[in-house]
Design a protein around this motif. Structure first.
Motif, PDB file in Angstrom:
ATOM      1  N   SER A   1       0.006  -0.557   4.483  1.00 49.64           N
ATOM      2  CA  SER A   1      -0.626   0.462   3.632  1.00 49.64           C
ATOM      3  C   SER A   1      -1.746   1.152   4.387  1.00 49.64           C
ATOM      4  O   SER A   1      -2.498   0.509   5.119  1.00 49.64           O
ATOM      5  N   ASP A   2      -1.879   2.475   4.168  1.00 52.50           N
ATOM      6  CA  ASP A   2      -2.959   3.242   4.778  1.00 52.50           C
ATOM      7  C   ASP A   2      -4.176   3.370   3.862  1.00 52.50           C
ATOM      8  O   ASP A   2      -5.161   4.023   4.215  1.00 52.50           O
ATOM      9  N   LYS A   3      -4.123   2.741   2.697  1.00 59.74           N
ATOM     10  CA  LYS A   3      -5.191   2.924   1.718  1.00 59.74           C
ATOM     11  C   LYS A   3      -6.412   2.058   2.041  1.00 59.74           C
ATOM     12  O   LYS A   3      -6.279   0.966   2.597  1.00 59.74           O
ATOM     13  N   LYS A   4      -7.572   2.551   1.628  1.00 56.12           N
ATOM     14  CA  LYS A   4      -8.825   1.824   1.850  1.00 56.12           C
ATOM     15  C   LYS A   4      -8.790   0.468   1.157  1.00 56.12           C
ATOM     16  O   LYS A   4      -9.161  -0.559   1.736  1.00 56.12           O
ATOM     17  N   THR A   5      -8.377   0.463  -0.106  1.00 59.77           N
ATOM     18  CA  THR A   5      -8.197  -0.781  -0.853  1.00 59.77           C
ATOM     19  C   THR A   5      -6.785  -0.780  -1.405  1.00 59.77           C
ATOM     20  O   THR A   5      -6.545  -0.321  -2.529  1.00 59.77           O
ATOM     21  N   PRO A   6      -5.819  -1.231  -0.630  1.00 59.73           N
ATOM     22  CA  PRO A   6      -4.435  -1.193  -1.102  1.00 59.73           C
ATOM     23  C   PRO A   6      -4.224  -2.144  -2.273  1.00 59.73           C
ATOM     24  O   PRO A   6      -4.787  -3.249  -2.308  1.00 59.73           O
ATOM     25  N   SER A   7      -3.420  -1.726  -3.215  1.00 54.95           N
ATOM     26  CA  SER A   7      -3.049  -2.612  -4.315  1.00 54.95           C
ATOM     27  C   SER A   7      -1.906  -3.516  -3.864  1.00 54.95           C
ATOM     28  O   SER A   7      -1.275  -3.282  -2.820  1.00 54.95           O
ATOM     29  N   VAL A   8      -1.633  -4.538  -4.652  1.00 58.08           N
ATOM     30  CA  VAL A   8      -0.498  -5.406  -4.355  1.00 58.08           C
ATOM     31  C   VAL A   8       0.794  -4.591  -4.343  1.00 58.08           C
ATOM     32  O   VAL A   8       1.643  -4.743  -3.465  1.00 58.08           O
ATOM     33  N   VAL A   9       0.919  -3.679  -5.314  1.00 59.95           N
ATOM     34  CA  VAL A   9       2.118  -2.840  -5.406  1.00 59.95           C
ATOM     35  C   VAL A   9       2.265  -1.964  -4.164  1.00 59.95           C
ATOM     36  O   VAL A   9       3.367  -1.813  -3.628  1.00 59.95           O
ATOM     37  N   ASP A  10       1.160  -1.391  -3.696  1.00 61.24           N
ATOM     38  CA  ASP A  10       1.204  -0.589  -2.463  1.00 61.24           C
ATOM     39  C   ASP A  10       1.779  -1.402  -1.308  1.00 61.24           C
ATOM     40  O   ASP A  10       2.626  -0.930  -0.550  1.00 61.24           O
ATOM     41  N   CYS A  11       1.289  -2.613  -1.167  1.00 56.12           N
ATOM     42  CA  CYS A  11       1.701  -3.455  -0.038  1.00 56.12           C
ATOM     43  C   CYS A  11       3.137  -3.943  -0.189  1.00 56.12           C
ATOM     44  O   CYS A  11       3.871  -4.043   0.809  1.00 56.12           O
ATOM     45  N   LEU A  12       3.543  -4.245  -1.416  1.00 57.18           N
ATOM     46  CA  LEU A  12       4.939  -4.628  -1.639  1.00 57.18           C
ATOM     47  C   LEU A  12       5.875  -3.507  -1.212  1.00 57.18           C
ATOM     48  O   LEU A  12       6.920  -3.746  -0.585  1.00 57.18           O
TER      49      LEU A  12
END
Length: 336
Positions: free
Chosen positions: A212-223
């Protein structure tokens, strides 16, 4: 005809046994220190429900083109030597923790070991002799202490790419000394090209895949980020009929923890405990339920548990952070 059917049945069972993991390796990467450990240091490993520890003696080289590996010397930290590794193993064994011995190389100034590459044949021969001395020292220790698992190298792609015949011969030399299970710790972007998986028991991966490229990735983002990587990893397991082992996995407790998880730059110091927890949870949800996945070793675990990690720490260790509770919960789950 009956004998033929029986042989087919045995073949199917053999293939299934390669794919199915009835006992996950729930491991910690136990970092070497300058002194002996004791049961106070082992208790937190047991408390987090780890059943394996990776013990990591070190060899040192001056730069990426230097062929001499210095190892097992009185100038090293105790835990980096053979005597230190054996002492650590002895203490962990008292609490029933199983062992992977994982000798590693450190290049001065922290340069990436995957770029170790000699400039001429003479230096390649010297490196081969030096690495053989280093790795057989610890294969012998693995045999002595009856370690359950031995890792023949960590992130050495250029060495392997340039000298494949050497590595094939080295594996045979290791097998002559040590009769347990073998793996190699390939970098996350290396394992697809490692040429000798057929000779080992596990496909070992240091699992620093970007998710994930997000600052605070969610679990869903990473899945979602894991989907493309998981397909490649699964296909490798099927191709070689070998279980996948994450010889290292983990995330720093920093912003953008899932963007380039291999980065250990100390300038990245914005603590983000949620990012570490979410990325780790997604990794567990993606892999730990899979039969073809053997388990893994979280990076890193230190002695003197009460003095390390904590909620102001931006490094990899899960110790004394919210992710430690997640690790404890995951490692307590019944094995798939």
């Amino acid at each position: 005809m009956k004998r033929f059917k029986f042989l087919i049945f045995l073949s199917i069972l053999s293939i299934q046994s390669c794919k199915t993991q009835t006992n996950k390796i729930n491991g910690v990467s136990f970092v070497a220190s300058g002194k002996a450990i004791n049961q106070t240091d082992v208790k937190p490993v047991v408390n987090v429900n780890a059943n394996y520890a990776a013990i990591m003696p070190f060899g040192f080289i001056r730069n990426l083109n230097d062929p001499e590996i210095n190892h097992n010397t009185d100038r090293q930290w105790f835990g980096e030597t053979r005597a230190g590794a054996k002492q650590y193993i002895g203490e962990l064994r008292k609490r029933g923790v199983k062992i992977m011995i994982k000798p590693q190389i450190w290049v001065w100034h922290g340069e990436f070991t995957g770029f170790i590459e000699m400039k001429n044949e003479a230096d390649w021969k010297t490196l081969e002799a030096s690495y053989t001395s280093f790795i057989l020292e610890y294969a012998d220790l693995a045999n002595e202490v009856k370690a359950e698992l031995f890792c023949i190298g960590t992130e050495l792609e250029k060495f392997i790419e340039n000298r494949p015949e050497y590595w094939s011969n080295l594996i045979e030399k290791i097998k002559a000394k040590y009769k347990g299970k073998l793996t190699y710790a390939a970098n996350w972007d290396e394992f697809k090209r490692t040429p000798f998986w057929t000779k080992l028991d596990y496909i070992g991966v240091d699992a620093y895949f970007p998710v994930s490229d997000k600052k605070t990735p969610s679990v869903v983002d990473c899945l979602e980020g894991w989907k493309k990587h998981k397909a490649v990893i699964y296909n490798m397991s099927q191709k070689y009929q070998k279980p996948i082992l994450f010889t290292e996995y983990g995330y720093r407790s920093v912003d953008f923890s899932g963007k380039a998880p291999w980065v250990s730059d100390r300038s990245m110091n914005q603590v983000n405990l949620e990012a570490q927890t979410n990325t780790t949870q997604a990794l567990f949800e993606t892999f730990w339920k899979e039969e073809w996945f053997a388990g893994g070793f979280i990076w890193k675990w230190f002695h003197e548990h009460d003095k390390v990690g904590g909620e102001d720490n931006s490094r990899f260790t899960p110790q004394n952070k919210p992710v430690e509770a997640l690790l404890r919960k995951q490692y307590k789950l019944p094995n798939e």
